[in-house]
Design a protein around this motif. Sequence first.
Motif, PDB file in Angstrom:
ATOM      1  N   ARG A 183       6.199  11.521 -36.754  1.00  0.00           N
ATOM      2  CA  ARG A 183       4.681  11.592 -36.496  1.00  0.00           C
ATOM      3  C   ARG A 183       4.109  12.439 -37.448  1.00  0.00           C
ATOM      4  NH1 ARG A 183       1.820  13.439 -30.715  1.00  0.00           N
ATOM      5  NH2 ARG A 183      -0.250  13.042 -31.581  1.00  0.00           N
ATOM      6  N   THR A 241       0.246  14.345 -38.369  1.00  0.00           N
ATOM      7  CA  THR A 241      -0.856  14.689 -38.038  1.00  0.00           C
ATOM      8  C   THR A 241      -1.480  15.823 -38.809  1.00  0.00           C
ATOM      9  OG1 THR A 241       0.076  14.574 -35.772  1.00  0.00           O
ATOM     10  CG2 THR A 241      -1.977  15.777 -36.165  1.00  0.00           C
ATOM     11  N   ASP A 270      -3.610  10.971 -37.243  1.00  0.00           N
ATOM     12  CA  ASP A 270      -2.532  11.095 -36.292  1.00  0.00           C
ATOM     13  C   ASP A 270      -1.964   9.840 -36.328  1.00  0.00           C
ATOM     14  OD1 ASP A 270      -0.599  11.989 -34.592  1.00  0.00           O
ATOM     15  OD2 ASP A 270      -1.996  12.458 -33.050  1.00  0.00           O
TER      16      ASP A 270
END
Length: 119
Positions: free
Chosen positions: A36, A38, A43
Amino acid sequence: MTDVRTVVEQYLAVWNETDADKRRALVADVFTEDARYTDPLGDVTGHDGIDRFVAGAQAQFGGLAFSLPAEPDAHHHLARFHWHLGTPGAEPVAIGFDVVELADGKIAKVHGFLDKLPG
């Protein structure tokens, strides 16, 4: 512990690689499948999301390169580092600070912060 400087340099290489196929291969080498990313501008999750996000940034900042102005700081499975975006030898047009979480020698999460943005 993983060689953090190497991982961070590979991470910046992803951002600097403009050939789509080569960049995609680097994303797979550097990030876990479910990684992930962000920051204040996005995001995203997974190799596809990260690759699309990087491609979008490259379209916006074409011709500029990311660099590592100082050694990363790391402990356990975490690393933090500053980066610059600009033309080598010139004042950076953007400056940021990222914290990465590592898993099995790859980046599992990026928490990005922007300290300076263009105009």
